[in-house]
Design a protein around this motif. Structure first.
Motif, PDB file in Angstrom:
ATOM      1  N   ASN A   1       0.827  -1.212   0.000  1.00 31.05           N
ATOM      2  CA  ASN A   1       0.000   0.000   0.000  1.00 31.05           C
ATOM      3  C   ASN A   1       0.857   1.256   0.000  1.00 31.05           C
ATOM      4  N   HIS A   2       1.920   1.232   0.785  1.00 38.20           N
ATOM      5  CA  HIS A   2       2.746   2.417   0.943  1.00 38.20           C
ATOM      6  C   HIS A   2       3.529   2.739  -0.327  1.00 38.20           C
ATOM      7  N   TYR A   3       4.163   1.730  -0.907  1.00 40.56           N
ATOM      8  CA  TYR A   3       5.086   2.007  -2.004  1.00 40.56           C
ATOM      9  C   TYR A   3       4.474   1.817  -3.389  1.00 40.56           C
ATOM     10  N   PHE A   4       3.602   0.862  -3.543  1.00 41.63           N
ATOM     11  CA  PHE A   4       3.251   0.461  -4.907  1.00 41.63           C
ATOM     12  C   PHE A   4       1.851   0.864  -5.349  1.00 41.63           C
ATOM     13  N   LYS A   5       0.925   0.974  -4.374  1.00 43.70           N
ATOM     14  CA  LYS A   5      -0.466   1.183  -4.785  1.00 43.70           C
ATOM     15  C   LYS A   5      -0.661   2.471  -5.579  1.00 43.70           C
ATOM     16  N   GLN A   6       0.008   3.542  -5.171  1.00 42.11           N
ATOM     17  CA  GLN A   6      -0.159   4.843  -5.851  1.00 42.11           C
ATOM     18  C   GLN A   6       1.075   5.221  -6.669  1.00 42.11           C
ATOM     19  N   LEU A   7       1.909   4.232  -6.953  1.00 37.55           N
ATOM     20  CA  LEU A   7       3.182   4.581  -7.597  1.00 37.55           C
ATOM     21  C   LEU A   7       2.982   5.157  -8.991  1.00 37.55           C
ATOM     22  N   THR A   8       2.012   4.641  -9.720  1.00 35.44           N
ATOM     23  CA  THR A   8       1.795   5.115 -11.096  1.00 35.44           C
ATOM     24  C   THR A   8       0.375   5.648 -11.228  1.00 35.44           C
ATOM     25  N   ALA A   9       0.165   6.457 -12.253  1.00 33.30           N
ATOM     26  CA  ALA A   9      -1.154   7.057 -12.489  1.00 33.30           C
ATOM     27  C   ALA A   9      -2.162   5.979 -12.891  1.00 33.30           C
ATOM     28  N   SER A  10      -3.428   6.235 -12.580  1.00 30.16           N
ATOM     29  CA  SER A  10      -4.496   5.287 -12.932  1.00 30.16           C
ATOM     30  C   SER A  10      -4.915   5.496 -14.378  1.00 30.16           C
ATOM     31  N   LYS A  11      -5.176   4.394 -15.051  1.00 33.87           N
ATOM     32  CA  LYS A  11      -5.620   4.470 -16.441  1.00 33.87           C
ATOM     33  C   LYS A  11      -7.048   3.947 -16.553  1.00 33.87           C
ATOM     34  N   ALA A  12      -7.761   4.474 -17.529  1.00 28.85           N
ATOM     35  CA  ALA A  12      -9.175   4.122 -17.686  1.00 28.85           C
ATOM     36  C   ALA A  12      -9.362   2.659 -18.079  1.00 28.85           C
ATOM     37  N   ASP A  13      -8.346   2.042 -18.698  1.00 26.56           N
ATOM     38  CA  ASP A  13      -8.508   0.646 -19.139  1.00 26.56           C
ATOM     39  C   ASP A  13      -8.163  -0.359 -18.044  1.00 26.56           C
ATOM     40  N   VAL A  14      -7.883   0.132 -16.823  1.00 27.12           N
ATOM     41  CA  VAL A  14      -7.640  -0.772 -15.690  1.00 27.12           C
ATOM     42  C   VAL A  14      -8.896  -0.801 -14.830  1.00 27.12           C
ATOM     43  N   ILE A  15      -9.614  -1.905 -14.873  1.00 25.88           N
ATOM     44  CA  ILE A  15     -10.861  -2.021 -14.117  1.00 25.88           C
ATOM     45  C   ILE A  15     -10.538  -2.357 -12.657  1.00 25.88           C
ATOM     46  N   LEU A  16      -9.580  -3.235 -12.443  1.00 26.69           N
ATOM     47  CA  LEU A  16      -9.075  -3.530 -11.103  1.00 26.69           C
ATOM     48  C   LEU A  16      -7.558  -3.553 -11.150  1.00 26.69           C
ATOM     49  N   GLY A  17      -6.932  -2.737 -10.313  1.00 31.06           N
ATOM     50  CA  GLY A  17      -5.475  -2.717 -10.261  1.00 31.06           C
ATOM     51  C   GLY A  17      -4.974  -3.464  -9.039  1.00 31.06           C
ATOM     52  N   ILE A  18      -3.994  -2.877  -8.357  1.00 33.07           N
ATOM     53  CA  ILE A  18      -3.402  -3.509  -7.179  1.00 33.07           C
ATOM     54  C   ILE A  18      -4.458  -3.675  -6.080  1.00 33.07           C
ATOM     55  N   GLY A  19      -4.491  -4.839  -5.429  1.00 31.34           N
ATOM     56  CA  GLY A  19      -5.353  -5.022  -4.277  1.00 31.34           C
ATOM     57  C   GLY A  19      -6.271  -6.223  -4.342  1.00 31.34           C
ATOM     58  N   ASP A  20      -6.476  -6.787  -5.505  1.00 32.87           N
ATOM     59  CA  ASP A  20      -7.294  -7.999  -5.575  1.00 32.87           C
ATOM     60  C   ASP A  20      -6.408  -9.178  -5.976  1.00 32.87           C
TER      61      ASP A  20
END
Ligand code: ADP
Ligand code: MG
Length: 318
Positions: A8-27
């Motif tokens: 959560n600290h280092y990787f979850k917000q490391l890069t910008a979110s893109k519209a073609d990613v429905i689910l990113g880090i966390g599942d």
């Protein structure tokens, strides 16, 4: 710190979110959308300390290079980068190291608009695996097995600088200020993503040079079942490399040292004017170095007709 806090600290917000990613880090899986009428290109590369980069390499350079070498693979296919995942194994949770790593990684991720969509984090000897995803158009990507007889062979950029940089990093060479650009080339290779995407209209065949021109061009020749004649004196050499070697270029070194991450590709001579326009538009040096022939192997020839024989092939990571 738990694995989850670390993610959560280092990787979850490391890069910008893109519209073609429905689910990113966390599942359990990332869920992404491939555009209609495009194909998915994927590649994975592992970097091991002492094998793919010298032990003393900075965390920031490692983070940059882990993404750069994968972007280079997409470039070699003419693909457009989309997403990455990151499997990171490290001996301990060193905040300073992780911050540096993330800085280097994020720099390239932002430049090429790739989103980090997942990964794995474990404890052990330092090892970094990055899987990259990109898009190509059907029938319009670059492959190793598409070189044709009579086509011209081109390379981007300069060859051999990273090899000199590596010799400096390993203290086999004194790292003079003149060789700083070679160390930069080793640690911060520029993946030729724009070039790869520009080539799809005029070329069908490319590879990225990670293990030296001799070894990587040979992959094209093996896959395409042909041979090559290379004009040694046409090879693009940087001013720094030429100054280092003075009058006696070490061709063996130039042809077999790794980490250039330039593209080697073939085109029909009729496409040369378009290629010159691409070079001008990208402000990138593109050099004709030879021609595809019938037969097997690579013939290295000097301008005066003298032949050059290689004694070893490229860098082998296994
Ligand atoms: P699982 O046990 O289901 O495989 P993990 O606990 O390994 O899941 O990871 C939790 C989430 O964090 C997942 O979405 C995974 O993709 C992501 N993740 C783990 N490590 C990294 C990393 N180094 N970089 C990016 N995402 C990561
Ligand atoms: Mg799971």
């Amino acid at each position: 710190v738990s694995e989850f806090n670390l993610i959560n600290h280092y990787f979850k917000q490391l890069t910008a979110s893109k519209a073609d990613v429905i689910l990113g880090i966390g599942d359990d899986c990332a869920i992404t959308r491939v555009p209609d009428a495009r194909l998915l290109a994927t590649s994975i590369d592992t970097l091991i300390s002492g094998v793919h980069f010298p032990h003393g390499t900075s965390a920031e350079d490692i983070g940059y290079k882990a993404l750069a070498v994968n972007l280079s693979d997409l470039a070699a296919m003419g693909a457009q980068p989309a997403w990455v995942s990151l499997a990171l194994t490290m001996p301990d949770e060193n905040a300073q190291w992780l911050q540096g790593f993330c800085r280097g990684f994020a720099q390239l991720a932002q430049q090429y608009n790739v989103q980090l969509i997942g990964g794995d984090t474990t404890r052990g000897d330092l090892s970094i695996s990055v899987q990259i995803y990109g898009f190509v158009e059907p029938q319009k990507f670059l492959r190793r097995d598409r070189a044709q007889l009579g086509e011209l062979i081109y390379v981007s950029g300069y060859l051999g600088d990273a090899g000199l940089g590596l010799a400096c990093a390993l203290n086999k060479l004194a790292s003079t200020s003149a060789l700083q650009s070679c160390i930069q080339q080793l640690n911060r290779p520029l993946p030729r993503v724009e070039l790869g995407q520009s080539l799809i209209d005029i070329s069908a065949c490319a590879i990225d040079i990670s293990d030296g021109l001799a070894a990587d061009l040979q992959h094209i020749l093996d896959a395409s079942q042909c041979a090559a004649l290379i004009e040694l004196d046409a090879l693009p050499l940087s001013a720094e490399l030429k100054a280092h070697y003075a009058e006696r270029v070490d061709w063996q070194q130039v042809l077999t040292s790794g980490d250039d991450y330039e593209l080697c590709f073939t085109i029909d001579a009729a496409e040369e004017n378009k290629l010159i326009a691409i070079a001008a538009q990208l402000k990138l040096k593109l050099t004709k170095i030879g021609v595809i022939k019938q037969g097997v192997g690579i013939e290295f020839m000097h301008l005066n007709g003298a032949e050059f024989t290689l004694t070893t092939a490229g860098y082998n990571h296994f």
